[in-house]
Design an enzyme around this catalytic site. Sequence first.
Site, short mmCIF file in Angstrom:
data_model
loop_
_atom_site.label_atom_id
_atom_site.label_comp_id
_atom_site.label_asym_id
_atom_site.label_seq_id
_atom_site.Cartn_x
_atom_site.Cartn_y
_atom_site.Cartn_z
N ASP B 172 -3.90 -0.22 -0.95
CA ASP B 172 -4.27 1.08 0.02
C ASP B 172 -2.71 1.42 0.43
O ASP B 172 -2.48 2.61 0.33
CB ASP B 172 -5.01 0.65 1.01
CG ASP B 172 -6.57 0.96 0.74
OD1 ASP B 172 -6.70 2.07 0.15
OD2 ASP B 172 -7.38 0.44 1.26
N GLN B 173 -1.85 0.32 0.86
CA GLN B 173 -0.64 0.74 1.93
C GLN B 173 0.29 1.18 0.62
O GLN B 173 0.97 2.12 0.82
CB GLN B 173 -0.08 -0.39 2.45
CG GLN B 173 -1.08 -0.73 3.66
CD GLN B 173 -1.99 -1.76 3.57
OE1 GLN B 173 -2.62 -1.51 2.50
NE2 GLN B 173 -2.37 -2.27 4.51
#
Lengths: 401, 401
Positions: B172-173
């Site tokens: 996600d990051q």
Amino acid sequence: MNKALEGVRILDFSHLLQGPFATQLLGDMGADVIKIERAGAGDMFRGMTFFAKWVGGSESPNFLAWNRNKRSIALNLKSRKVHAIIMEMARTADVVVQNFRPGVLAKLGYGYEDFKAVNPRIIYCSGSGYGEEGPYVERPGQDMLIQGLAGLIANTGRGDQAPVPAGAGLADQIGAMNMVYGILSALYYREKTGKGQKIEVNLLAGLLAHLNQEYVAVLNLGEDFVRPNSGIGHPGMQAPFGIYETKDGGYVSIAMSPFKTLYEVLAAPQLAVYDDLKTLFDKRDEVFEKVNAETKKFATQDLLARLLKADIWCAEVKDIRRAAEDPQVTHMGMITSYDHPRGGKVRVVAPAVKMSETPATIERPAPLVGQHGREILAEFGFSRDEIAALEASGDMTVDAA
Amino acid sequence: MNKALEGVRILDFSHLLQGPFATQLLGDMGADVIKIERAGAGDMFRGMTFFAKWVGGSESPNFLAWNRNKRSIALNLKSRKVHAIIMEMARTADVVVQNFRPGVLAKLGYGYEDFKAVNPRIIYCSGSGYGEEGPYVERPGQDMLIQGLAGLIANTGRGDQAPVPAGAGLADQIGAMNMVYGILSALYYREKTGKGQKIEVNLLAGLLAHLNQEYVAVLNLGEDFVRPNSGIGHPGMQAPFGIYETKDGGYVSIAMSPFKTLYEVLAAPQLAVYDDLKTLFDKRDEVFEKVNAETKKFATQDLLARLLKADIWCAEVKDIRRAAEDPQVTHMGMITSYDHPRGGKVRVVAPAVKMSETPATIERPAPLVGQHGREILAEFGFSRDEIAALEASGDMTVDAA
């Protein structure tokens, strides 16, 4: 303009992973990346590989992975003649990137102030392991070390055994993305104001920022993450979140999903007794083992089909070769190739970000050491005689395949 | 301008992690991020936490981690009146960000074409798990699932046990960083040409790109990574690369280093028999166990001091609480705090990238749901009566603490 960063010229002193991945990302978007390597040997990553094998018998997979869309010039940075040449190039450059240990490049006359003196619009981006000052400034800043210092390793693996690192570089790549974030922000600012600036990126700070939700939880909730003794996939998560075995020796990941739906799909109503949040957290190892006993009754593809049909968040766990053949990866064209003079047809991962007006593309393979030295110097107005003299003195080397 | 992205206005429809981290990074650099949440409940991440505890008794650490430097407006996106308002806001906005499942937002009239019709300069960035078409388009795109599909999990953990995910969100990051990369590239292009565009980012492609060197190795060298049955830290690496125990129950990471130096520092000359690259790879589990037996004779700090003195690449393995107190982390000021109306003094990770002319700062805590709705609409020229009517109809909610 067909590329987002067309016309952006980068003097790239970087080596190994962090800097080269950053400039490759900028090159994929059309920046003109001039990779300045050590005369002769070039980037240290050229000597690094996995499995003690080389692509085409001679080329490093690591180097090939992070250096497409660049031209290379190989120079002796300790030569004053070379210094004058680079400062001449800097007059029309937009960005300088480097990731030597703090202070090393500045000592050779290539610090921010040196470049600013000839071009106040320059954006100078330094990468390091731990920043440019402080107690760790002399320490080696390698990817796995950073994973350990930042808390990622302590969060990974089984509780009844030693923790493990993520089995791939991550901190370096995140550092590269932070370089891109800083450089592109600075470029926007320069468009508006005409001013350049210095940017400092480091691996430790970058990985901490990626772990912000874990830090906010630990530092504000008075709890510490404790690794579970099972395949639960995050020390802060309740069951079933984890990696489960299947009948044919495969593995399936199951993320946050309604537990009732899961045990119904598994035809295991006896698991209903665990179905509240506190129990799913407190007894997560026990729940994991029970769920795992059920998933092992199904073949991988059968299990996936059943779970996905019920909208359970799940996916197959694939190794890299099988991931490269995954239908979605194939559909997206994420595995592509380029032709390399020595490596042959080199299979690589394609640019990840899709731009409707300015698609990222691979225009060049990773360069040989100093392959484009002559053409680059000619573009900057140096004469054939000057270039020949530089080569004759050994201050520039050219490997032209 | 004191901030790099001052004057950049973002309409942020994103929720959970990928989009919010991206817009937080842009907000840290000075962009005006208007977070458009669901009327009433707001971002789903507000209901997510670790340890079943809440910061200040009510606030999600996950939400607090990714939503500073934003203002919130909470609207009913299904209302036609709201649609007209958002399209009015879009006339002067620069960027739209969203990470709903593919197609969801467009169905409500908030697709790229809708925004382009009122503002051709708009940059529209969509995030998803697997892209906007293809066989996985309907599948859930959660972080751990992506780690498994991309090959990271299969590379992590012990060979004689099931593989494990990295014990923290990463895909996600990385997706967030790719959004930043795409958006800032597009902003630069727009400065030069006046043209907006659509950007598509997805978690799977983003993680593949980070694993490029592992893909290039496997796809071009005819070998697969096999996880070692020991604490060796990467399946492609030889000993000693790994995580070692110490006398006091701590762990130390040791990366690529001259093996001779290592066994000399450990006063273990009997390890000399392993000192060639092929043996260090082929017998890496055996070497690991032997080295581990030696490191266990030293206390953590003593071992580190000895190894660092000999320039062995090493570091301590810390958990998140101890990492937050690390002297270098402290020196860099990487743990900071902001004041939140309900969460109190919230400790968070500071911005990671240091800019000499336009430092990133935390100007606002994460907002309450719709906290700034009235002020935002007033800025866009809506009257007090119009705003009151919108609230009265329930199409806008305001939590003003």
